[in-house]
Design a protein around this motif. Structure first.
Motif, PDB file in Angstrom:
ATOM      1  N   ASN A   1       8.492 -30.074 -48.179  1.00  0.00           N
ATOM      2  CA  ASN A   1       8.231 -30.247 -46.752  1.00  0.00           C
ATOM      3  C   ASN A   1       6.979 -29.482 -46.326  1.00  0.00           C
ATOM      4  N   HIS A   2       6.076 -29.233 -47.287  1.00  0.00           N
ATOM      5  CA  HIS A   2       4.823 -28.512 -47.036  1.00  0.00           C
ATOM      6  C   HIS A   2       5.062 -27.120 -46.444  1.00  0.00           C
ATOM      7  N   TRP A   3       6.092 -26.442 -46.934  1.00  0.00           N
ATOM      8  CA  TRP A   3       6.405 -25.066 -46.562  1.00  0.00           C
ATOM      9  C   TRP A   3       6.714 -24.927 -45.069  1.00  0.00           C
ATOM     10  N   VAL A   4       7.329 -25.970 -44.518  1.00  0.00           N
ATOM     11  CA  VAL A   4       7.889 -25.918 -43.173  1.00  0.00           C
ATOM     12  C   VAL A   4       9.399 -26.013 -43.324  1.00  0.00           C
ATOM     13  N   ILE A   5      10.138 -25.076 -42.742  1.00  0.00           N
ATOM     14  CA  ILE A   5      11.594 -25.056 -42.905  1.00  0.00           C
ATOM     15  C   ILE A   5      12.224 -26.166 -42.063  1.00  0.00           C
ATOM     16  N   PRO A   6      12.945 -27.094 -42.707  1.00  0.00           N
ATOM     17  CA  PRO A   6      13.593 -28.177 -41.948  1.00  0.00           C
ATOM     18  C   PRO A   6      14.577 -27.610 -40.922  1.00  0.00           C
ATOM     19  N   GLY A   7      14.631 -28.224 -39.783  1.00  0.00           N
ATOM     20  CA  GLY A   7      15.545 -27.767 -38.732  1.00  0.00           C
ATOM     21  C   GLY A   7      14.848 -26.857 -37.745  1.00  0.00           C
ATOM     22  N   SER A   8      14.498 -25.653 -38.182  1.00  0.00           N
ATOM     23  CA  SER A   8      13.836 -24.696 -37.282  1.00  0.00           C
ATOM     24  C   SER A   8      12.350 -24.997 -37.123  1.00  0.00           C
ATOM     25  N   GLU A   9      11.764 -25.722 -38.100  1.00  0.00           N
ATOM     26  CA  GLU A   9      10.327 -26.051 -38.109  1.00  0.00           C
ATOM     27  C   GLU A   9       9.446 -24.810 -38.205  1.00  0.00           C
ATOM     28  N   HIS A  10      10.004 -23.721 -38.716  1.00  0.00           N
ATOM     29  CA  HIS A  10       9.199 -22.506 -38.901  1.00  0.00           C
ATOM     30  C   HIS A  10       8.166 -22.743 -40.007  1.00  0.00           C
ATOM     31  N   HIS A  11       6.901 -22.423 -39.712  1.00  0.00           N
ATOM     32  CA  HIS A  11       5.806 -22.618 -40.653  1.00  0.00           C
ATOM     33  C   HIS A  11       5.626 -21.371 -41.515  1.00  0.00           C
ATOM     34  N   LEU A  12       5.939 -21.495 -42.801  1.00  0.00           N
ATOM     35  CA  LEU A  12       5.702 -20.399 -43.736  1.00  0.00           C
ATOM     36  C   LEU A  12       4.240 -20.411 -44.179  1.00  0.00           C
ATOM     37  N   LYS A  13       3.818 -19.304 -44.793  1.00  0.00           N
ATOM     38  CA  LYS A  13       2.460 -19.272 -45.347  1.00  0.00           C
ATOM     39  C   LYS A  13       2.340 -20.320 -46.453  1.00  0.00           C
ATOM     40  N   MET A  14       1.164 -20.913 -46.542  1.00  0.00           N
ATOM     41  CA  MET A  14       0.923 -21.986 -47.511  1.00  0.00           C
ATOM     42  C   MET A  14      -0.267 -21.617 -48.381  1.00  0.00           C
ATOM     43  N   GLY A  15      -0.135 -21.749 -49.698  1.00  0.00           N
ATOM     44  CA  GLY A  15      -1.203 -21.402 -50.619  1.00  0.00           C
ATOM     45  C   GLY A  15      -2.385 -22.344 -50.512  1.00  0.00           C
ATOM     46  N   ALA A  16      -3.555 -21.864 -50.966  1.00  0.00           N
ATOM     47  CA  ALA A  16      -4.791 -22.650 -50.852  1.00  0.00           C
ATOM     48  C   ALA A  16      -4.708 -23.958 -51.627  1.00  0.00           C
ATOM     49  N   GLN A  17      -4.171 -23.911 -52.843  1.00  0.00           N
ATOM     50  CA  GLN A  17      -4.086 -25.114 -53.667  1.00  0.00           C
ATOM     51  C   GLN A  17      -3.186 -26.158 -53.013  1.00  0.00           C
ATOM     52  N   ALA A  18      -2.022 -25.713 -52.520  1.00  0.00           N
ATOM     53  CA  ALA A  18      -1.090 -26.630 -51.861  1.00  0.00           C
ATOM     54  C   ALA A  18      -1.694 -27.197 -50.584  1.00  0.00           C
ATOM     55  N   ARG A  19      -2.475 -26.381 -49.889  1.00  0.00           N
ATOM     56  CA  ARG A  19      -3.103 -26.821 -48.644  1.00  0.00           C
ATOM     57  C   ARG A  19      -4.123 -27.934 -48.921  1.00  0.00           C
ATOM     58  N   LEU A  20      -4.949 -27.746 -49.924  1.00  0.00           N
ATOM     59  CA  LEU A  20      -5.938 -28.761 -50.271  1.00  0.00           C
ATOM     60  C   LEU A  20      -5.254 -30.057 -50.716  1.00  0.00           C
ATOM     61  N   LYS A  21      -4.200 -29.916 -51.504  1.00  0.00           N
ATOM     62  CA  LYS A  21      -3.477 -31.097 -51.980  1.00  0.00           C
ATOM     63  C   LYS A  21      -2.867 -31.866 -50.816  1.00  0.00           C
ATOM     64  N   MET A  22      -2.373 -31.142 -49.818  1.00  0.00           N
ATOM     65  CA  MET A  22      -1.788 -31.794 -48.645  1.00  0.00           C
ATOM     66  C   MET A  22      -2.846 -32.522 -47.816  1.00  0.00           C
TER      67      MET A  22
END
Length: 299
Positions: A47-68
């Motif tokens: 879920n791209h490091w967003v917690i389902p339900g609460s929609e809290h945005h966790l920190k996201m790594g650079a590689q995962a961010r570029l891929k998204m």
């Protein structure tokens, strides 16, 4: 009889326990900072490091961010210039060179920046992403050179330049040399402005210190992820200085949007489409323009 009981309790039982013992991975579950809910790690990652339900945005790594962000999750890594590893021979509890080695082993990156070039929502685009896991995304000479190299790539390819900021500020181990990156990156932004190329900043949690005081607040458009802490000095420091309680949500993305410092707070899942629409409006970019197979090496 007593000896028999001791034999059963001390020998047989431990063997039985060992036989049925299961190893549970430590990172199998993630606890939501807002609700305390335990969520399956894989589910949060997908879920791209967003917690389902609460929609809290966790920190996201650079590689995962570029891929998204990049179409089909593919892009060209822009080669970054090398800089002096420890110009001041700095040492506190550890030597600075040792801290760098640990950060590089932990993240697999040379420093806290990653630059990518490719298509975002069909448009050729240059993206710069800060990796908070690398010494809190702190800005040093390597970070300054990386940001400038990204701006030069955008100028060379005539693309928008998009920054995903995540930083604790300037890197103390490089002293005045890290502070010098603030005016240097500002000049790079001015060059983008002169060339009429969009510079869009996405403020993620946290964006603080000298990064906020320089290139992170010089965008044509400022977007922010929900709940992101965006400030120069943190709320605890301010409260101790002025000896007053700060308003709820002070220095968070939503508070700054209400007070005119952020243009829009955008959910992570909508960032790609939002940035694509903005860049399409800010410049006439052909969606079918060819993307080269490679880039020249950094000077």
């Amino acid at each position: 009889m007593v000896e028999a009981m001791n034999w059963i309790s001390e020998v047989v039982r431990p063997k039985i326990k060992t036989l049925f013992k299961r190893e549970t991975p430590e990172n199998l579950w993630i606890k939501c900072p807002d609700t305390g809910q335990m969520v399956f790690h894989k589910e949060v990652e997908q879920n791209h490091w967003v917690i389902p339900g609460s929609e809290h945005h966790l920190k996201m790594g650079a590689q995962a961010r570029l891929k998204m962000m990049f179409d089909e999750g593919t892009w060209i890594d822009v080669p970054l210039p090398e800089v002096a590893a420890d110009p001041l021979k700095f040492r506190d509890e550890k030597r600075y060179v040792d801290r760098l080695k640990e950060a590089r082993a932990k993240t697999g990156m040379a420093d806290a920046f990653k630059i990518g070039f490719g298509r975002v929502a069909g448009l050729p685009m240059t993206l710069a992403v800060q990796e908070f896991s690398f010494m809190a995304g702190s800005l040093g000479m390597a970070g300054g050179e990386a940001f400038i190299r990204g701006a030069e790539t955008a100028l060379e390819k005539r693309t928008p330049y998009v920054l995903f900021a995540a930083s604790g500020g300037a890197r103390m181990q490089e002293g005045i040399l890290s502070l010098m990156q603030m005016p240097r990156t500002t000049v790079a932004v001015r060059r983008l402005n002169a060339a009429k190329l969009p510079y869009i900043v996405v403020l993620t949690n946290p964006t603080t210190g000298g990064v906020t005081a320089s290139y992170a607040m010089l965008g044509d458009v400022h977007l922010a992820e929900p709940g992101a802490l965006i400030c120069f000095a943190g709320p605890r420091v301010i409260e101790q200085t002025i000896r007053e309680k700060l308003p709820d949500g002070f220095q968070r993305a939503e508070y700054l949007r209400e007070h005119g410092m952020v243009d829009q707070v955008v959910h992570r899942h909508q960032l790609k489409d939002t940035i694509g629409r903005l860049c399409g409006l800010l410049m006439d970019v052909r969606r079918d323009a060819p993307v080269p197979a490679s880039l020249p090496d950094a000077a």
